[in-house]
Design an enzyme around this catalytic site. Structure first.
Site, PDB file in Angstrom:
ATOM      1  N   ALA A  10      -4.302   8.952  29.222  1.00 18.00           N
ATOM      2  CA  ALA A  10      -3.422   9.167  30.377  1.00 18.00           C
ATOM      3  C   ALA A  10      -3.680  10.507  31.071  1.00 18.00           C
ATOM      4  CB  ALA A  10      -1.967   9.122  29.916  1.00 18.00           C
ATOM      5  N   ARG A  14      -3.786  15.922  30.172  1.00 24.58           N
ATOM      6  CA  ARG A  14      -4.347  17.207  30.626  1.00 24.58           C
ATOM      7  C   ARG A  14      -3.403  18.372  30.347  1.00 24.58           C
ATOM      8  NH1 ARG A  14      -5.111  16.025  36.779  1.00 24.58           N
ATOM      9  NH2 ARG A  14      -3.157  15.011  36.279  1.00 24.58           N
ATOM     10  N   TYR A  55      -5.510   1.086  20.016  1.00 27.39           N
ATOM     11  CA  TYR A  55      -4.404   1.930  19.559  1.00 27.39           C
ATOM     12  C   TYR A  55      -4.077   1.668  18.080  1.00 27.39           C
ATOM     13  CZ  TYR A  55      -3.726   2.173  24.667  1.00 27.39           C
ATOM     14  OH  TYR A  55      -3.894   2.314  26.020  1.00 27.39           O
ATOM     15  N   LYS A  94       8.832   9.913  28.229  1.00 30.67           N
ATOM     16  CA  LYS A  94      10.024   9.340  28.819  1.00 30.67           C
ATOM     17  C   LYS A  94       9.634   8.209  29.752  1.00 30.67           C
ATOM     18  CE  LYS A  94       9.329  10.580  32.670  1.00 30.67           C
ATOM     19  NZ  LYS A  94       8.232  10.447  33.569  1.00 30.67           N
ATOM     20  N   ASP A 174      10.867   6.507  36.295  1.00 38.32           N
ATOM     21  CA  ASP A 174       9.799   7.511  36.246  1.00 38.32           C
ATOM     22  C   ASP A 174      10.341   8.929  36.384  1.00 38.32           C
ATOM     23  OD1 ASP A 174       6.978   8.073  36.023  1.00 38.32           O
ATOM     24  OD2 ASP A 174       7.073   8.731  38.110  1.00 38.32           O
ATOM     25  N   TYR A 231       6.489  16.342  46.882  1.00 39.40           N
ATOM     26  CA  TYR A 231       7.037  16.858  45.616  1.00 39.40           C
ATOM     27  C   TYR A 231       8.179  17.843  45.847  1.00 39.40           C
ATOM     28  CZ  TYR A 231       7.422  19.328  41.197  1.00 39.40           C
ATOM     29  OH  TYR A 231       7.914  19.892  40.053  1.00 39.40           O
TER      30      TYR A 231
HETATM   31  N1  NAP Z   1       6.510  14.695  30.801  1.00 44.14           N
HETATM   32  C1  NAP Z   1       5.933  14.752  31.971  1.00 44.14           C
HETATM   33  O1  NAP Z   1       5.948  15.773  32.657  1.00 44.14           O
HETATM   34  C2  NAP Z   1       5.197  13.534  32.457  1.00 44.14           C
HETATM   35  C3  NAP Z   1       4.372  13.633  33.580  1.00 44.14           C
HETATM   36  C4  NAP Z   1       3.652  12.499  33.954  1.00 44.14           C
HETATM   37  C5  NAP Z   1       3.817  11.309  33.272  1.00 44.14           C
HETATM   38  N2  NAP Z   1       4.670  11.236  32.226  1.00 44.14           N
HETATM   39  C6  NAP Z   1       4.844   9.981  31.465  1.00 44.14           C
HETATM   40  O2  NAP Z   1       3.625   9.756  30.754  1.00 44.14           O
HETATM   41  C7  NAP Z   1       3.313   8.386  30.744  1.00 44.14           C
HETATM   42  C8  NAP Z   1       1.918   8.227  31.322  1.00 44.14           C
HETATM   43  O3  NAP Z   1       1.895   8.653  32.657  1.00 44.14           O
HETATM   44  P1  NAP Z   1       0.498   8.959  33.379  1.00 44.14           P
HETATM   45  O4  NAP Z   1       0.763   9.101  34.819  1.00 44.14           O
HETATM   46  O5  NAP Z   1      -0.183  10.061  32.678  1.00 44.14           O
HETATM   47  O6  NAP Z   1      -0.218   7.549  33.116  1.00 44.14           O
HETATM   48  P2  NAP Z   1      -1.679   7.051  33.437  1.00 44.14           P
HETATM   49  O7  NAP Z   1      -2.579   8.161  33.850  1.00 44.14           O
HETATM   50  O8  NAP Z   1      -1.532   5.856  34.306  1.00 44.14           O
HETATM   51  O9  NAP Z   1      -2.175   6.610  31.990  1.00 44.14           O
HETATM   52  C9  NAP Z   1      -1.546   5.669  31.222  1.00 44.14           C
HETATM   53  C10 NAP Z   1      -2.530   5.287  30.100  1.00 44.14           C
HETATM   54  O10 NAP Z   1      -1.998   4.140  29.461  1.00 44.14           O
HETATM   55  C11 NAP Z   1      -3.025   3.294  29.015  1.00 44.14           C
HETATM   56  N3  NAP Z   1      -2.676   1.910  29.394  1.00 44.14           N
HETATM   57  C12 NAP Z   1      -2.348   0.936  28.520  1.00 44.14           C
HETATM   58  N4  NAP Z   1      -2.052  -0.194  29.166  1.00 44.14           N
HETATM   59  C13 NAP Z   1      -2.229   0.048  30.492  1.00 44.14           C
HETATM   60  C14 NAP Z   1      -2.099  -0.742  31.653  1.00 44.14           C
HETATM   61  N5  NAP Z   1      -1.750  -2.044  31.583  1.00 44.14           N
HETATM   62  N6  NAP Z   1      -2.354  -0.170  32.835  1.00 44.14           N
HETATM   63  C15 NAP Z   1      -2.704   1.127  32.928  1.00 44.14           C
HETATM   64  N7  NAP Z   1      -2.839   1.940  31.843  1.00 44.14           N
HETATM   65  C16 NAP Z   1      -2.611   1.397  30.629  1.00 44.14           C
HETATM   66  C17 NAP Z   1      -4.316   3.781  29.651  1.00 44.14           C
HETATM   67  O11 NAP Z   1      -5.110   4.321  28.629  1.00 44.14           O
HETATM   68  P3  NAP Z   1      -6.448   3.601  28.108  1.00 44.14           P
HETATM   69  O12 NAP Z   1      -7.002   2.831  29.280  1.00 44.14           O
HETATM   70  O13 NAP Z   1      -7.304   4.739  27.718  1.00 44.14           O
HETATM   71  O14 NAP Z   1      -6.069   2.711  26.966  1.00 44.14           O
HETATM   72  C18 NAP Z   1      -3.890   4.874  30.622  1.00 44.14           C
HETATM   73  O15 NAP Z   1      -4.756   5.961  30.615  1.00 44.14           O
HETATM   74  C19 NAP Z   1       4.419   7.661  31.502  1.00 44.14           C
HETATM   75  O16 NAP Z   1       5.362   7.150  30.603  1.00 44.14           O
HETATM   76  C20 NAP Z   1       5.060   8.763  32.335  1.00 44.14           C
HETATM   77  O17 NAP Z   1       6.443   8.521  32.533  1.00 44.14           O
HETATM   78  C21 NAP Z   1       5.337  12.339  31.802  1.00 44.14           C
END
Ligand code: NAP
Length: 324
Positions: A10, A14, A55, A94, A174, A231
Protein backbone atom coordinates in the site's frame (compact mmCIF):
# COMPACT_ATOMS: atom_id res chain seq x y z
CA UNK A 1 11.72 -6.84 19.67
CA UNK A 2 8.63 -7.16 17.49
CA UNK A 3 9.32 -8.79 14.13
CA UNK A 4 6.88 -7.22 11.68
CA UNK A 5 5.32 -8.31 8.42
CA UNK A 6 3.21 -6.08 6.20
CA UNK A 7 0.23 -7.31 4.19
CA UNK A 8 0.15 -5.48 0.85
CA UNK A 9 2.27 -2.91 -0.92
CA UNK A 10 0.00 0.00 0.00
CA UNK A 11 0.92 3.65 -0.50
CA UNK A 12 0.65 4.32 3.22
CA UNK A 13 3.62 1.96 3.78
CA UNK A 14 5.85 4.88 2.75
CA UNK A 15 5.02 6.54 6.07
CA UNK A 16 4.84 3.47 8.28
CA UNK A 17 8.02 1.65 7.19
CA UNK A 18 10.33 4.53 8.28
CA UNK A 19 8.43 4.64 11.59
CA UNK A 20 9.01 0.91 12.14
CA UNK A 21 12.72 1.54 11.60
CA UNK A 22 12.81 4.47 14.03
CA UNK A 23 10.78 2.75 16.72
CA UNK A 24 13.07 1.24 19.34
CA UNK A 25 11.77 -2.31 19.56
CA UNK A 26 10.61 -3.11 16.02
CA UNK A 27 12.20 -4.89 13.12
CA UNK A 28 10.57 -5.13 9.68
CA UNK A 29 11.12 -8.63 8.34
CA UNK A 30 8.81 -9.17 5.37
CA UNK A 31 6.25 -7.68 3.02
CA UNK A 32 3.59 -9.73 1.23
CA UNK A 33 1.75 -8.96 -1.96
CA UNK A 34 -0.78 -10.83 -4.05
CA UNK A 35 1.72 -10.38 -6.86
CA UNK A 36 5.32 -11.62 -6.86
CA UNK A 37 6.74 -8.72 -8.90
CA UNK A 38 5.08 -6.16 -6.63
CA UNK A 39 6.33 -7.90 -3.48
CA UNK A 40 9.87 -8.04 -4.83
CA UNK A 41 9.85 -4.44 -6.07
CA UNK A 42 8.51 -3.17 -2.71
CA UNK A 43 11.05 -5.20 -0.75
CA UNK A 44 13.83 -3.86 -2.97
CA UNK A 45 12.68 -0.25 -2.78
CA UNK A 46 12.34 -0.33 1.02
CA UNK A 47 15.20 -2.73 1.79
CA UNK A 48 12.85 -5.24 3.41
CA UNK A 49 14.66 -8.57 3.91
CA UNK A 50 11.92 -10.83 2.54
CA UNK A 51 9.31 -10.55 -0.23
CA UNK A 52 6.43 -12.98 0.18
CA UNK A 53 3.76 -13.98 -2.34
CA UNK A 54 0.34 -14.19 -0.70
CA UNK A 55 -0.82 -12.76 2.60
CA UNK A 56 -1.52 -16.19 4.15
CA UNK A 57 2.03 -17.30 3.39
CA UNK A 58 3.31 -14.38 5.44
CA UNK A 59 0.89 -15.21 8.26
CA UNK A 60 2.20 -18.79 8.26
CA UNK A 61 5.79 -17.58 8.78
CA UNK A 62 7.04 -18.45 12.28
CA UNK A 63 9.53 -15.56 12.33
CA UNK A 64 6.79 -12.89 12.29
CA UNK A 65 5.28 -11.64 15.58
CA UNK A 66 2.97 -8.90 14.33
CA UNK A 67 1.43 -7.70 11.10
CA UNK A 68 0.49 -4.27 9.85
CA UNK A 69 -2.64 -4.40 7.67
CA UNK A 70 -3.06 -1.50 5.21
CA UNK A 71 -5.44 -3.33 2.86
CA UNK A 72 -8.69 -1.99 1.36
CA UNK A 73 -11.32 -1.51 4.06
CA UNK A 74 -13.36 -4.66 3.41
CA UNK A 75 -10.19 -6.75 3.81
CA UNK A 76 -9.49 -5.48 7.32
CA UNK A 77 -11.76 -7.93 9.15
CA UNK A 78 -10.95 -11.15 7.25
CA UNK A 79 -7.19 -10.58 7.36
CA UNK A 80 -7.25 -9.46 10.99
CA UNK A 81 -9.09 -12.67 11.88
CA UNK A 82 -6.68 -14.73 9.77
CA UNK A 83 -3.71 -13.06 11.48
CA UNK A 84 -5.16 -13.72 14.93
CA UNK A 85 -5.74 -17.37 13.95
CA UNK A 86 -2.05 -17.53 13.01
CA UNK A 87 -1.13 -16.14 16.46
CA UNK A 88 0.04 -12.73 15.20
CA UNK A 89 -0.53 -9.36 16.86
CA UNK A 90 -2.28 -6.91 14.54
CA UNK A 91 -2.04 -3.21 13.86
CA UNK A 92 -4.82 -2.67 11.31
CA UNK A 93 -5.52 0.53 9.42
CA UNK A 94 -8.72 2.43 10.07
CA UNK A 95 -11.57 1.64 9.82
CA UNK A 96 -10.98 -1.72 11.52
CA UNK A 97 -14.50 -2.90 10.64
CA UNK A 98 -17.50 -1.55 8.81
CA UNK A 99 -19.90 -3.65 10.88
CA UNK A 100 -19.73 -3.40 14.70
CA UNK A 101 -20.50 -7.13 15.04
CA UNK A 102 -17.16 -7.85 13.38
CA UNK A 103 -15.34 -6.03 16.19
CA UNK A 104 -16.95 -8.44 18.65
CA UNK A 105 -15.65 -11.38 16.62
CA UNK A 106 -12.19 -9.84 16.50
CA UNK A 107 -12.22 -9.09 20.25
CA UNK A 108 -13.25 -12.66 21.17
CA UNK A 109 -10.66 -14.18 18.85
CA UNK A 110 -7.90 -11.84 20.08
CA UNK A 111 -8.68 -12.63 23.73
CA UNK A 112 -8.66 -16.37 23.05
CA UNK A 113 -5.38 -16.15 21.12
CA UNK A 114 -3.82 -13.71 23.64
CA UNK A 115 -2.77 -11.27 20.94
CA UNK A 116 -3.02 -7.49 20.69
CA UNK A 117 -5.25 -6.02 17.99
CA UNK A 118 -5.37 -2.26 17.53
CA UNK A 119 -6.94 0.05 14.98
CA UNK A 120 -4.48 2.53 13.54
CA UNK A 121 -5.39 6.13 14.39
CA UNK A 122 -1.99 7.77 14.37
CA UNK A 123 -3.23 11.11 15.77
CA UNK A 124 -4.29 9.39 18.99
CA UNK A 125 -0.64 8.76 19.84
CA UNK A 126 0.46 12.37 19.38
CA UNK A 127 1.07 14.72 22.35
CA UNK A 128 -1.17 17.36 20.78
CA UNK A 129 -4.22 15.12 21.12
CA UNK A 130 -3.47 14.55 24.80
CA UNK A 131 -3.03 18.31 25.28
CA UNK A 132 -6.35 19.07 23.59
CA UNK A 133 -8.20 16.55 25.73
CA UNK A 134 -6.50 17.70 28.91
CA UNK A 135 -7.31 21.37 28.19
CA UNK A 136 -10.96 20.61 27.45
CA UNK A 137 -11.46 18.23 30.34
CA UNK A 138 -9.78 20.80 32.59
CA UNK A 139 -12.44 23.36 31.64
CA UNK A 140 -10.32 25.54 29.32
CA UNK A 141 -13.40 26.58 27.30
CA UNK A 142 -15.94 26.02 30.08
CA UNK A 143 -18.58 23.39 29.36
CA UNK A 144 -18.00 21.93 25.91
CA UNK A 145 -21.01 22.59 23.70
CA UNK A 146 -19.97 21.83 20.14
CA UNK A 147 -17.26 20.17 18.07
CA UNK A 148 -16.84 21.23 14.47
CA UNK A 149 -14.42 19.04 12.55
CA UNK A 150 -13.67 17.66 9.13
CA UNK A 151 -11.24 16.08 6.71
CA UNK A 152 -11.30 16.56 2.98
CA UNK A 153 -8.95 15.88 0.10
CA UNK A 154 -9.50 15.76 -3.64
CA UNK A 155 -9.10 12.44 -5.43
CA UNK A 156 -8.64 12.23 -9.18
CA UNK A 157 -11.04 10.21 -11.30
CA UNK A 158 -11.44 6.44 -10.62
CA UNK A 159 -9.95 3.84 -10.48
CA UNK A 160 -9.27 4.28 -6.80
CA UNK A 161 -10.29 1.87 -4.07
CA UNK A 162 -11.92 4.81 -2.32
CA UNK A 163 -14.57 4.91 -5.06
CA UNK A 164 -15.16 1.15 -4.93
CA UNK A 165 -18.24 0.17 -2.90
CA UNK A 166 -17.22 -3.51 -2.86
CA UNK A 167 -13.95 -2.52 -1.12
CA UNK A 168 -15.56 -0.31 1.52
CA UNK A 169 -14.86 2.97 -0.27
CA UNK A 170 -16.47 6.29 0.53
CA UNK A 171 -15.52 9.48 2.36
CA UNK A 172 -17.12 8.67 5.73
CA UNK A 173 -15.18 5.44 6.23
CA UNK A 174 -11.99 6.78 4.70
CA UNK A 175 -11.66 10.16 6.42
CA UNK A 176 -14.94 10.78 8.29
CA UNK A 177 -13.72 8.32 10.90
CA UNK A 178 -11.22 11.00 12.03
CA UNK A 179 -13.64 13.76 13.08
CA UNK A 180 -16.07 11.15 14.43
CA UNK A 181 -13.44 9.54 16.68
CA UNK A 182 -12.12 12.92 17.82
CA UNK A 183 -15.63 14.07 18.76
CA UNK A 184 -16.18 10.84 20.71
CA UNK A 185 -12.83 11.26 22.44
CA UNK A 186 -13.77 14.79 23.55
CA UNK A 187 -17.25 13.74 24.65
CA UNK A 188 -15.87 10.64 26.38
CA UNK A 189 -18.65 8.42 25.11
CA UNK A 190 -20.66 7.51 22.05
CA UNK A 191 -23.43 9.74 20.69
CA UNK A 192 -27.10 9.09 21.35
CA UNK A 193 -28.14 10.44 17.95
CA UNK A 194 -26.39 10.31 14.56
CA UNK A 195 -27.82 11.89 11.42
CA UNK A 196 -26.06 11.96 8.08
CA UNK A 197 -26.39 13.33 4.60
CA UNK A 198 -24.27 12.15 1.68
CA UNK A 199 -23.57 13.24 -1.82
CA UNK A 200 -23.29 9.91 -3.64
CA UNK A 201 -20.72 9.29 -6.36
CA UNK A 202 -21.97 7.43 -9.46
CA UNK A 203 -19.98 4.40 -8.23
CA UNK A 204 -22.33 4.24 -5.23
CA UNK A 205 -19.99 5.48 -2.47
CA UNK A 206 -20.43 8.69 -0.51
CA UNK A 207 -18.19 11.27 -2.11
CA UNK A 208 -19.04 13.89 0.47
CA UNK A 209 -20.57 13.36 3.89
CA UNK A 210 -21.94 15.69 6.51
CA UNK A 211 -22.97 14.31 9.87
CA UNK A 212 -24.52 15.54 13.07
CA UNK A 213 -23.89 13.78 16.38
CA UNK A 214 -25.55 14.53 19.69
CA UNK A 215 -24.09 13.35 22.96
CA UNK A 216 -25.81 12.88 26.33
CA UNK A 217 -23.39 15.34 27.87
CA UNK A 218 -24.99 18.12 25.84
CA UNK A 219 -22.33 18.24 23.13
CA UNK A 220 -23.20 18.47 19.45
CA UNK A 221 -20.66 17.49 16.79
CA UNK A 222 -20.76 18.61 13.22
CA UNK A 223 -18.54 16.39 11.08
CA UNK A 224 -17.57 16.63 7.44
CA UNK A 225 -15.70 14.23 5.15
CA UNK A 226 -15.11 14.58 1.45
CA UNK A 227 -13.20 13.69 -1.69
CA UNK A 228 -14.27 16.79 -3.64
CA UNK A 229 -12.27 19.66 -2.15
CA UNK A 230 -8.54 20.17 -1.73
CA UNK A 231 -6.76 18.79 1.36
CA UNK A 232 -7.90 20.41 4.55
CA UNK A 233 -8.47 19.26 8.11
CA UNK A 234 -10.01 21.21 10.96
CA UNK A 235 -11.16 20.96 14.54
CA UNK A 236 -12.77 23.67 16.59
CA UNK A 237 -14.29 23.13 20.01
CA UNK A 238 -16.80 25.64 21.30
CA UNK A 239 -17.57 25.95 24.98
CA UNK A 240 -19.63 28.07 27.35
CA UNK A 241 -16.61 30.33 28.05
CA UNK A 242 -14.57 30.19 24.86
CA UNK A 243 -13.24 28.16 21.97
CA UNK A 244 -10.22 26.03 21.10
CA UNK A 245 -8.91 25.92 17.54
CA UNK A 246 -6.67 22.96 16.71
CA UNK A 247 -4.49 23.04 13.57
CA UNK A 248 -3.72 19.78 11.77
CA UNK A 249 -5.73 17.73 14.26
CA UNK A 250 -5.26 14.36 12.54
CA UNK A 251 -1.65 14.69 11.44
CA UNK A 252 0.06 17.11 13.82
CA UNK A 253 3.43 18.50 12.76
CA UNK A 254 6.53 18.65 15.02
CA UNK A 255 5.37 21.98 16.47
CA UNK A 256 1.77 23.15 16.51
CA UNK A 257 0.09 26.15 18.08
CA UNK A 258 -3.41 25.85 19.50
CA UNK A 259 -5.53 28.99 19.80
CA UNK A 260 -7.43 29.13 23.08
CA UNK A 261 -9.91 31.98 23.20
CA UNK A 262 -11.60 32.87 26.47
CA UNK A 263 -13.81 35.90 26.91
CA UNK A 264 -12.34 37.47 23.77
CA UNK A 265 -8.67 36.99 24.74
CA UNK A 266 -6.60 34.58 22.65
CA UNK A 267 -3.84 32.55 24.29
CA UNK A 268 -1.44 30.55 22.10
CA UNK A 269 -0.56 27.09 23.36
CA UNK A 270 2.54 25.56 21.74
CA UNK A 271 2.78 21.79 21.54
CA UNK A 272 5.86 19.82 20.54
CA UNK A 273 4.95 16.68 18.66
CA UNK A 274 6.78 14.02 16.70
CA UNK A 275 9.22 14.91 13.97
CA UNK A 276 8.48 11.50 12.44
CA UNK A 277 4.83 10.65 12.35
CA UNK A 278 3.67 7.09 13.07
CA UNK A 279 6.68 6.38 15.33
CA UNK A 280 4.67 6.91 18.51
CA UNK A 281 1.90 4.70 17.15
CA UNK A 282 4.40 1.89 16.59
CA UNK A 283 6.10 2.45 19.97
CA UNK A 284 2.76 2.40 21.81
CA UNK A 285 1.94 -0.84 20.00
CA UNK A 286 5.33 -2.24 21.12
CA UNK A 287 4.41 -1.33 24.70
CA UNK A 288 1.10 -3.21 24.40
CA UNK A 289 2.69 -6.31 22.91
CA UNK A 290 5.92 -6.42 24.89
CA UNK A 291 4.95 -4.80 28.22
CA UNK A 292 1.21 -5.47 28.41
CA UNK A 293 0.30 -1.76 28.32
CA UNK A 294 -3.35 -1.10 27.41
CA UNK A 295 -3.94 -0.22 23.77
CA UNK A 296 -4.31 3.52 23.20
CA UNK A 297 -7.20 2.75 20.83
CA UNK A 298 -9.03 -0.11 22.53
CA UNK A 299 -11.31 -2.53 20.73
CA UNK A 300 -14.17 -1.17 22.86
CA UNK A 301 -13.47 2.24 21.35
CA UNK A 302 -13.21 0.75 17.85
CA UNK A 303 -16.62 -0.79 18.42
CA UNK A 304 -18.11 2.58 19.38
CA UNK A 305 -16.57 4.07 16.25
CA UNK A 306 -18.05 1.34 14.05
CA UNK A 307 -21.49 1.79 15.64
CA UNK A 308 -21.45 5.54 15.00
CA UNK A 309 -20.16 5.26 11.43
CA UNK A 310 -22.79 2.61 10.64
CA UNK A 311 -25.54 4.81 12.12
CA UNK A 312 -24.38 7.80 10.07
CA UNK A 313 -24.33 5.72 6.90
CA UNK A 314 -27.78 4.28 7.55
CA UNK A 315 -29.17 7.75 8.18
CA UNK A 316 -27.71 9.12 4.94
CA UNK A 317 -29.10 6.19 2.96
CA UNK A 318 -32.54 6.61 4.50
CA UNK A 319 -32.44 10.31 3.76
CA UNK A 320 -31.58 9.69 0.08
CA UNK A 321 -34.27 7.02 -0.28
CA UNK A 322 -36.94 9.22 1.23
CA UNK A 323 -36.09 11.94 -1.32
CA UNK A 324 -36.05 9.53 -4.30
N1 NAP B 1 -3.36 6.28 8.86
C1 NAP B 1 -3.28 7.04 7.81
O1 NAP B 1 -2.83 8.18 7.85
C2 NAP B 1 -3.72 6.47 6.49
C3 NAP B 1 -3.42 7.15 5.31
C4 NAP B 1 -3.78 6.55 4.10
C5 NAP B 1 -4.47 5.35 4.10
N2 NAP B 1 -4.79 4.75 5.26
C6 NAP B 1 -5.51 3.45 5.28
O2 NAP B 1 -4.60 2.47 4.79
C7 NAP B 1 -5.28 1.54 3.98
C8 NAP B 1 -4.59 1.51 2.63
O3 NAP B 1 -4.70 2.76 2.00
P1 NAP B 1 -3.75 3.13 0.77
O4 NAP B 1 -4.27 4.36 0.15
O5 NAP B 1 -2.34 3.10 1.21
O6 NAP B 1 -4.10 1.88 -0.18
P2 NAP B 1 -3.51 1.43 -1.57
O7 NAP B 1 -2.29 2.19 -1.94
O8 NAP B 1 -4.66 1.39 -2.51
O9 NAP B 1 -3.03 -0.04 -1.24
C9 NAP B 1 -3.85 -1.03 -0.77
C10 NAP B 1 -3.08 -2.36 -0.93
O10 NAP B 1 -4.01 -3.40 -0.69
C11 NAP B 1 -3.72 -4.52 -1.49
N3 NAP B 1 -4.99 -5.00 -2.09
C12 NAP B 1 -5.59 -6.16 -1.77
N4 NAP B 1 -6.73 -6.29 -2.45
C13 NAP B 1 -6.85 -5.20 -3.26
C14 NAP B 1 -7.81 -4.79 -4.20
N5 NAP B 1 -8.88 -5.55 -4.50
N6 NAP B 1 -7.61 -3.62 -4.83
C15 NAP B 1 -6.54 -2.85 -4.55
N7 NAP B 1 -5.59 -3.19 -3.64
C16 NAP B 1 -5.74 -4.37 -3.00
C17 NAP B 1 -2.70 -4.08 -2.53
O11 NAP B 1 -1.49 -4.72 -2.22
P3 NAP B 1 -0.88 -5.89 -3.13
O12 NAP B 1 -1.36 -5.64 -4.53
O13 NAP B 1 0.58 -5.71 -2.97
O14 NAP B 1 -1.38 -7.19 -2.58
C18 NAP B 1 -2.57 -2.57 -2.34
O15 NAP B 1 -1.25 -2.14 -2.44
C19 NAP B 1 -6.75 1.95 3.96
O16 NAP B 1 -7.47 1.21 4.91
C20 NAP B 1 -6.72 3.41 4.38
O17 NAP B 1 -7.89 3.77 5.09
C21 NAP B 1 -4.40 5.28 6.45
Amino acid sequence: MIRWGILGTARINRRVIPAMRLAKRSELVAVASRDRAKAEAHAREWSIPRAVVGYQTLLDSPDIDAVYIPLPNTDHVPWTLAAIAAGKHVLCEKPLALDPADIDRIASAATAAKVVVEEGFMYRHEPMTATVVSLLHGGAVGAVRAVVSGFTFAIGPPPNTRFEPSLGGGALWDVGCYPVTYAQLIAGHEPTMAAGHALWHESGVDEEFTGLLRFDSGITANVYAGFRAAYRTWLEVLGSDGALTVPNPFRPGPVETLALERHGVVERVHVTGSSDIFVREIEDFEASVLDGAPAVVSLAESRRTAVTLAALHASAREHSQSRA
